[in-house]
Design an enzyme around this catalytic site. Sequence first.
Site, PDB file in Angstrom:
ATOM      1  N   HIS A   1      45.141  40.290  36.865  1.00 48.58           N
ATOM      2  CA  HIS A   1      45.616  39.324  35.987  1.00 48.58           C
ATOM      3  C   HIS A   1      46.907  40.097  35.065  1.00 48.58           C
ATOM      4  O   HIS A   1      47.344  39.182  34.490  1.00 48.58           O
ATOM      5  CB  HIS A   1      44.502  38.902  35.019  1.00 48.58           C
ATOM      6  CG  HIS A   1      44.116  39.861  33.859  1.00 48.58           C
ATOM      7  ND1 HIS A   1      43.125  40.591  33.867  1.00 48.58           N
ATOM      8  CD2 HIS A   1      44.927  39.608  32.865  1.00 48.58           C
ATOM      9  CE1 HIS A   1      42.921  41.076  32.749  1.00 48.58           C
ATOM     10  NE2 HIS A   1      44.087  40.632  32.197  1.00 48.58           N
TER      11      HIS A   1
ATOM     12  N   ASP B   1      39.556  41.295  40.110  1.00 47.00           N
ATOM     13  CA  ASP B   1      40.563  41.751  39.419  1.00 47.00           C
ATOM     14  C   ASP B   1      41.070  43.060  39.374  1.00 47.00           C
ATOM     15  O   ASP B   1      40.803  43.787  38.520  1.00 47.00           O
ATOM     16  CB  ASP B   1      40.233  41.121  37.782  1.00 47.00           C
ATOM     17  CG  ASP B   1      41.455  41.047  36.807  1.00 47.00           C
ATOM     18  OD1 ASP B   1      42.376  41.118  37.320  1.00 47.00           O
ATOM     19  OD2 ASP B   1      40.915  40.881  35.561  1.00 47.00           O
TER      20      ASP B   1
ATOM     21  N   GLN C   1      42.616  42.651  23.686  1.00 48.95           N
ATOM     22  CA  GLN C   1      43.952  42.516  24.255  1.00 48.95           C
ATOM     23  C   GLN C   1      44.926  43.498  24.238  1.00 48.95           C
ATOM     24  O   GLN C   1      45.385  44.081  23.131  1.00 48.95           O
ATOM     25  CB  GLN C   1      44.674  41.328  23.144  1.00 48.95           C
ATOM     26  CG  GLN C   1      43.659  39.934  23.320  1.00 48.95           C
ATOM     27  CD  GLN C   1      42.508  39.908  22.096  1.00 48.95           C
ATOM     28  OE1 GLN C   1      42.238  40.895  21.490  1.00 48.95           O
ATOM     29  NE2 GLN C   1      41.933  38.727  22.413  1.00 48.95           N
ATOM     30  N   GLY C   2      45.550  43.705  25.483  1.00 49.17           N
ATOM     31  CA  GLY C   2      46.067  44.592  25.748  1.00 49.17           C
ATOM     32  C   GLY C   2      45.394  46.228  26.410  1.00 49.17           C
ATOM     33  O   GLY C   2      46.220  46.720  26.910  1.00 49.17           O
ATOM     34  N   ASP C   3      44.352  45.888  26.584  1.00 47.07           N
ATOM     35  CA  ASP C   3      43.577  47.053  27.050  1.00 47.07           C
ATOM     36  C   ASP C   3      43.464  46.802  28.537  1.00 47.07           C
ATOM     37  O   ASP C   3      43.077  47.757  29.334  1.00 47.07           O
ATOM     38  CB  ASP C   3      42.481  47.178  26.453  1.00 47.07           C
ATOM     39  CG  ASP C   3      42.503  47.919  25.023  1.00 47.07           C
ATOM     40  OD1 ASP C   3      43.417  48.874  24.925  1.00 47.07           O
ATOM     41  OD2 ASP C   3      41.551  47.648  24.044  1.00 47.07           O
ATOM     42  N   SER C   4      43.598  45.452  29.072  1.00 45.80           N
ATOM     43  CA  SER C   4      43.326  44.992  30.356  1.00 45.80           C
ATOM     44  C   SER C   4      44.080  45.871  31.351  1.00 45.80           C
ATOM     45  O   SER C   4      45.189  46.373  31.101  1.00 45.80           O
ATOM     46  CB  SER C   4      43.929  43.685  30.623  1.00 45.80           C
ATOM     47  OG  SER C   4      42.919  42.481  30.353  1.00 45.80           O
TER      48      SER C   4
HETATM   49  C1  4AZ Z   1      42.430  41.480  27.334  1.00 44.97           C
HETATM   50  O1  4AZ Z   1      43.011  40.248  26.909  1.00 44.97           O
HETATM   51  C2  4AZ Z   1      41.189  41.568  26.927  1.00 44.97           C
HETATM   52  N1  4AZ Z   1      36.602  42.269  24.980  1.00 44.97           N
HETATM   53  C3  4AZ Z   1      40.661  42.846  27.151  1.00 44.97           C
HETATM   54  C4  4AZ Z   1      39.333  43.071  27.031  1.00 44.97           C
HETATM   55  C5  4AZ Z   1      38.398  42.225  26.499  1.00 44.97           C
HETATM   56  C6  4AZ Z   1      39.076  40.835  26.091  1.00 44.97           C
HETATM   57  C7  4AZ Z   1      40.228  40.739  26.091  1.00 44.97           C
HETATM   58  C8  4AZ Z   1      37.022  42.566  26.273  1.00 44.97           C
HETATM   59  O2  4AZ Z   1      43.373  42.043  27.342  1.00 44.97           O
END
Ligand code: 4AZ
Length: 267
Positions: free
Chosen positions: A79, A124, A211-214
Amino acid sequence: MNTFGKTLRRSVAAGAVALAAFSLQPLSAQAQPAPDASAAPPVVGGTRAEQGEFPWMVRLSMGCGGALYSKTIVLTAAHCVDGSGPDTSITATAGVVDLQDSNAIKVKSTEVLQAPGYNGTGKDWALIKLAQPIENVPTLPIAESNAYDKGEFGVAGWGADKEGGNQQRYLLKATVPFVDDGTCKGAYPDLVEGEEICAGLMDTGGVDTCQGDSGGPMFRKDDGGAWVQVGIVSWGEGCARPGKPGVYTEVSHFAADIKKGADELGG
Ligand code: 4AZ
């Protein structure tokens, strides 16, 4: 973005969330774990990683994390990328915990391989081929069986330090426990059990990726004491909420596909 809803895989690329990695941390002050030193690390608010502690951590310019799979390939989330094919738009930053460190190694992409069949649910993972090899930086081997899909996991990233929070200059780290599929399915009926693995503090929340750790890795030590990647930060409902664990791509399930994809990209 999406501060209150389920963060879908697309959310990172979509926007604000973009930075990178997951920071796993504890999100809100009100949702912190009890101060039990024997439990999860005091990541309330997240703790900073030491320079060199997670040397294979990579920050990607679209606002995601990644891990160095080989000298020339970064493993991240599907993603986080737009599809497969030639792509010179991504910059990978490696070798530093401080993104502003003058010693940062910055390398551009040449090509992206998004998981075959990826359609926004499961699968993913993606590979990014780099224009030059990143030398003298350890890589992170992926788990090839589910033997390590249990216990306590490390997570790290430059993502938000709380729901709706800012992306981070310094790499943050945390520890999160495995959550079994049945429990996770209870939290998320959409869970793809064979392809996803969950982790987090079900009872208290307070520690999580965000958010942003994805795209960044979830990892642990193998039986020989070496780091092994068991997950890829994928999604969750909010960050660090009680009863809403983080959802990660189950790397062992895709190990053969990832290896094949890396071969196709030329290693
Ligand atoms: C993100 O949007 C995201 N709590 C990554 C991890 C989590 C939620 C969102 C898990 O990158």
